[in-house]
Design a protein around this motif. Sequence first.
Motif, PDB file in Angstrom:
ATOM      1  N   LYS A  87       7.400   7.460  -0.926  1.00  0.00           N
ATOM      2  CA  LYS A  87       7.843   8.814  -1.252  1.00  0.00           C
ATOM      3  C   LYS A  87       8.264   9.616  -0.029  1.00  0.00           C
ATOM      4  O   LYS A  87       9.113  10.508  -0.134  1.00  0.00           O
ATOM      5  CB  LYS A  87       6.719   9.559  -1.993  1.00  0.00           C
ATOM      6  CG  LYS A  87       6.347   8.921  -3.324  1.00  0.00           C
ATOM      7  CD  LYS A  87       5.196   9.674  -3.988  1.00  0.00           C
ATOM      8  CE  LYS A  87       4.797   9.032  -5.299  1.00  0.00           C
ATOM      9  NZ  LYS A  87       3.660   9.732  -5.955  1.00  0.00           N
ATOM     10  N   THR A  90      13.302   8.377   3.175  1.00  0.00           N
ATOM     11  CA  THR A  90      14.575   8.563   2.478  1.00  0.00           C
ATOM     12  C   THR A  90      14.984   7.246   1.813  1.00  0.00           C
ATOM     13  O   THR A  90      14.371   6.195   2.046  1.00  0.00           O
ATOM     14  CB  THR A  90      15.681   8.995   3.448  1.00  0.00           C
ATOM     15  OG1 THR A  90      15.931   7.912   4.370  1.00  0.00           O
ATOM     16  CG2 THR A  90      15.303  10.254   4.202  1.00  0.00           C
ATOM     17  N   ILE A  91      16.032   7.305   1.028  1.00  0.00           N
ATOM     18  CA  ILE A  91      16.535   6.096   0.363  1.00  0.00           C
ATOM     19  C   ILE A  91      16.963   5.069   1.398  1.00  0.00           C
ATOM     20  O   ILE A  91      16.640   3.877   1.278  1.00  0.00           O
ATOM     21  CB  ILE A  91      17.718   6.447  -0.573  1.00  0.00           C
ATOM     22  CG1 ILE A  91      17.304   7.502  -1.600  1.00  0.00           C
ATOM     23  CG2 ILE A  91      18.264   5.198  -1.237  1.00  0.00           C
ATOM     24  CD1 ILE A  91      16.012   7.192  -2.337  1.00  0.00           C
ATOM     25  N   LEU A 125      24.078   8.976  -1.209  1.00  0.00           N
ATOM     26  CA  LEU A 125      22.764   9.518  -1.557  1.00  0.00           C
ATOM     27  C   LEU A 125      21.668   8.959  -0.648  1.00  0.00           C
ATOM     28  O   LEU A 125      20.488   9.156  -0.923  1.00  0.00           O
ATOM     29  CB  LEU A 125      22.424   9.190  -3.022  1.00  0.00           C
ATOM     30  CG  LEU A 125      23.405   9.708  -4.084  1.00  0.00           C
ATOM     31  CD1 LEU A 125      22.893   9.363  -5.482  1.00  0.00           C
ATOM     32  CD2 LEU A 125      23.611  11.212  -3.955  1.00  0.00           C
ATOM     33  N   ASP A 127      20.426   9.854   2.147  1.00  0.00           N
ATOM     34  CA  ASP A 127      19.518  10.778   2.826  1.00  0.00           C
ATOM     35  C   ASP A 127      18.588  11.519   1.866  1.00  0.00           C
ATOM     36  O   ASP A 127      17.779  12.339   2.290  1.00  0.00           O
ATOM     37  CB  ASP A 127      20.339  11.800   3.637  1.00  0.00           C
ATOM     38  CG  ASP A 127      21.060  11.134   4.803  1.00  0.00           C
ATOM     39  OD1 ASP A 127      20.513  10.167   5.355  1.00  0.00           O
ATOM     40  OD2 ASP A 127      22.185  11.572   5.128  1.00  0.00           O
ATOM     41  N   ARG A 128      18.689  11.232   0.592  1.00  0.00           N
ATOM     42  CA  ARG A 128      17.777  11.848  -0.374  1.00  0.00           C
ATOM     43  C   ARG A 128      16.446  11.100  -0.401  1.00  0.00           C
ATOM     44  O   ARG A 128      16.328   9.975   0.095  1.00  0.00           O
ATOM     45  CB  ARG A 128      18.400  11.843  -1.778  1.00  0.00           C
ATOM     46  CG  ARG A 128      19.629  12.725  -1.893  1.00  0.00           C
ATOM     47  CD  ARG A 128      20.061  12.881  -3.338  1.00  0.00           C
ATOM     48  NE  ARG A 128      21.270  13.690  -3.464  1.00  0.00           N
ATOM     49  CZ  ARG A 128      21.819  14.039  -4.620  1.00  0.00           C
ATOM     50  NH1 ARG A 128      21.254  13.645  -5.758  1.00  0.00           N
ATOM     51  NH2 ARG A 128      22.925  14.768  -4.638  1.00  0.00           N
ATOM     52  N   TYR A 129      15.458  11.752  -1.021  1.00  0.00           N
ATOM     53  CA  TYR A 129      14.139  11.134  -1.180  1.00  0.00           C
ATOM     54  C   TYR A 129      13.996  10.644  -2.625  1.00  0.00           C
ATOM     55  O   TYR A 129      14.709  11.120  -3.521  1.00  0.00           O
ATOM     56  CB  TYR A 129      13.046  12.144  -0.829  1.00  0.00           C
ATOM     57  CG  TYR A 129      12.976  12.444   0.650  1.00  0.00           C
ATOM     58  CD1 TYR A 129      12.149  11.693   1.486  1.00  0.00           C
ATOM     59  CD2 TYR A 129      13.764  13.461   1.214  1.00  0.00           C
ATOM     60  CE1 TYR A 129      12.101  11.960   2.857  1.00  0.00           C
ATOM     61  CE2 TYR A 129      13.716  13.727   2.576  1.00  0.00           C
ATOM     62  CZ  TYR A 129      12.878  12.963   3.394  1.00  0.00           C
ATOM     63  OH  TYR A 129      12.836  13.216   4.738  1.00  0.00           O
ATOM     64  N   SER A 131      12.025  11.323  -5.001  1.00  0.00           N
ATOM     65  CA  SER A 131      11.782  12.377  -5.982  1.00  0.00           C
ATOM     66  C   SER A 131      13.062  13.093  -6.407  1.00  0.00           C
ATOM     67  O   SER A 131      13.080  13.787  -7.431  1.00  0.00           O
ATOM     68  CB  SER A 131      10.786  13.402  -5.427  1.00  0.00           C
ATOM     69  OG  SER A 131      11.314  14.014  -4.257  1.00  0.00           O
ATOM     70  N   GLN A 132      14.127  12.926  -5.615  1.00  0.00           N
ATOM     71  CA  GLN A 132      15.394  13.589  -5.925  1.00  0.00           C
ATOM     72  C   GLN A 132      16.327  12.712  -6.753  1.00  0.00           C
ATOM     73  O   GLN A 132      17.449  13.107  -7.036  1.00  0.00           O
ATOM     74  CB  GLN A 132      16.089  13.996  -4.613  1.00  0.00           C
ATOM     75  CG  GLN A 132      15.316  15.031  -3.810  1.00  0.00           C
ATOM     76  CD  GLN A 132      15.953  15.297  -2.456  1.00  0.00           C
ATOM     77  OE1 GLN A 132      16.062  14.405  -1.603  1.00  0.00           O
ATOM     78  NE2 GLN A 132      16.397  16.533  -2.254  1.00  0.00           N
ATOM     79  N   LEU A 133      15.851  11.522  -7.145  1.00  0.00           N
ATOM     80  CA  LEU A 133      16.668  10.593  -7.918  1.00  0.00           C
ATOM     81  C   LEU A 133      16.103  10.446  -9.332  1.00  0.00           C
ATOM     82  O   LEU A 133      14.937  10.718  -9.592  1.00  0.00           O
ATOM     83  CB  LEU A 133      16.704   9.214  -7.254  1.00  0.00           C
ATOM     84  CG  LEU A 133      17.243   9.120  -5.826  1.00  0.00           C
ATOM     85  CD1 LEU A 133      17.259   7.661  -5.381  1.00  0.00           C
ATOM     86  CD2 LEU A 133      18.640   9.723  -5.718  1.00  0.00           C
ATOM     87  N   GLN A 137      18.063   5.420 -11.013  1.00  0.00           N
ATOM     88  CA  GLN A 137      18.498   5.338  -9.611  1.00  0.00           C
ATOM     89  C   GLN A 137      17.381   4.795  -8.718  1.00  0.00           C
ATOM     90  O   GLN A 137      17.622   3.980  -7.828  1.00  0.00           O
ATOM     91  CB  GLN A 137      18.941   6.717  -9.130  1.00  0.00           C
ATOM     92  CG  GLN A 137      20.251   7.187  -9.751  1.00  0.00           C
ATOM     93  CD  GLN A 137      20.581   8.621  -9.378  1.00  0.00           C
ATOM     94  OE1 GLN A 137      19.682   9.461  -9.222  1.00  0.00           O
ATOM     95  NE2 GLN A 137      21.858   8.923  -9.237  1.00  0.00           N
ATOM     96  N   ARG A 138      16.154   5.218  -8.969  1.00  0.00           N
ATOM     97  CA  ARG A 138      15.022   4.722  -8.171  1.00  0.00           C
ATOM     98  C   ARG A 138      14.823   3.221  -8.359  1.00  0.00           C
ATOM     99  O   ARG A 138      14.517   2.507  -7.410  1.00  0.00           O
ATOM    100  CB  ARG A 138      13.747   5.487  -8.541  1.00  0.00           C
ATOM    101  CG  ARG A 138      13.621   6.830  -7.843  1.00  0.00           C
ATOM    102  CD  ARG A 138      12.353   7.551  -8.252  1.00  0.00           C
ATOM    103  NE  ARG A 138      12.539   8.256  -9.518  1.00  0.00           N
ATOM    104  CZ  ARG A 138      11.598   8.958 -10.117  1.00  0.00           C
ATOM    105  NH1 ARG A 138      10.388   9.032  -9.601  1.00  0.00           N
ATOM    106  NH2 ARG A 138      11.843   9.577 -11.261  1.00  0.00           N
TER     107      ARG A 138
END
Length: 348
Positions: A87, A90-91, A125, A127-129, A131-133, A137-138
């Motif tokens: 968590k 980042t991706i 995407l 640089d997202r974490y 929780s933002q997907l 997507q996760r």
Amino acid sequence: MSIIVEQVSKEFGDFKALDRVNLEVKEGSLVALLGPSGSGKSTLLRVIAGLEPPDTGSILINGQNTTHLDVSRRNIGFVFQHYALFKHLTIRQNIAFGLEIRKRSRRVIKERVEELLELIQLKGLGDRYPSQLSGGQRQRVALARALAVQPQVLLLDEPFGALDAKVRKELRAWLRRLHEEVHVTSIFVTHDQEEAMEVADEIVVMNQGQIEQVGTPAQIYDYPATPFVMSFIGPVNVLPSHARLFRDNGLEAMQTQMFVRPHDIQVHTSANGAAASAIVKRVIHLGWEIQVELALTDEQVVFAHLSREQFADLTLKPGQQVFVKPKDAKWFPEFTTNHYQVAGATRS
């Protein structure tokens, strides 16, 4: 890389999870381990991965005996049902994790991560974490992380089990396309018959720690080897030897059961040859087809699936007398189980 399972058994206390299992997975294939809860499918996957040691038997990957090889040395990618992403990373960092552990160069890591982000259709995407997907997507990120180290085998334990029906459907098609691009030998666990039929090259049907049948989706559905396989794969009517439908078809089959798919039940509004009399109990509109619940004169209930066109021609209504007969059926010895499917409804 091919996978060979030889005489593998595994017990947990008094519970026999695997009972002398033998299996060969061809190089580059996508195979589904399919069965009800407790059938041994996840245990078999974990034994192949090295997460569970077998009590007896051996595992060979590409000809090498890996039975007692440490999991970190098997070069296997494993994808869990609940993603297991970090968590706080980042991706990009999640995908790069395995490569960094293996001390790959920064240039190699960067190139591989960007390549995988494009492959899983999440470019931009990185640089997202997590929780933002979305859940779908996760799960794609989890697959990318497993593929980053270029494993010789990819194992997936109910990879879409935590997702809703619409996302599951989308990811099934995506996984099939992904496999056609990367061609890594893959095994996935599922209890969803439709999922196995849609995605896999071959299906391994498991029950009570043993393999009931291995075959293509068409072979499993059209030529079931056992009554369990026929009853577990797709909806089916199971009729005892004393059922009226037996007698009206001139069958003397003591201690035998008739297994007939709902779409193989013919329905007529007038007597037709050896057809048995029945009463329409309920009509269920399923959108793309119509399910008709029918009661034979001996109170045996059967289900028929009709196309919209067939239903429109018959104009069936509850309480109406009709005549039914099987277009195609299979016979097996008397069969009992705690879980079988009857015309789309699970019975316990």
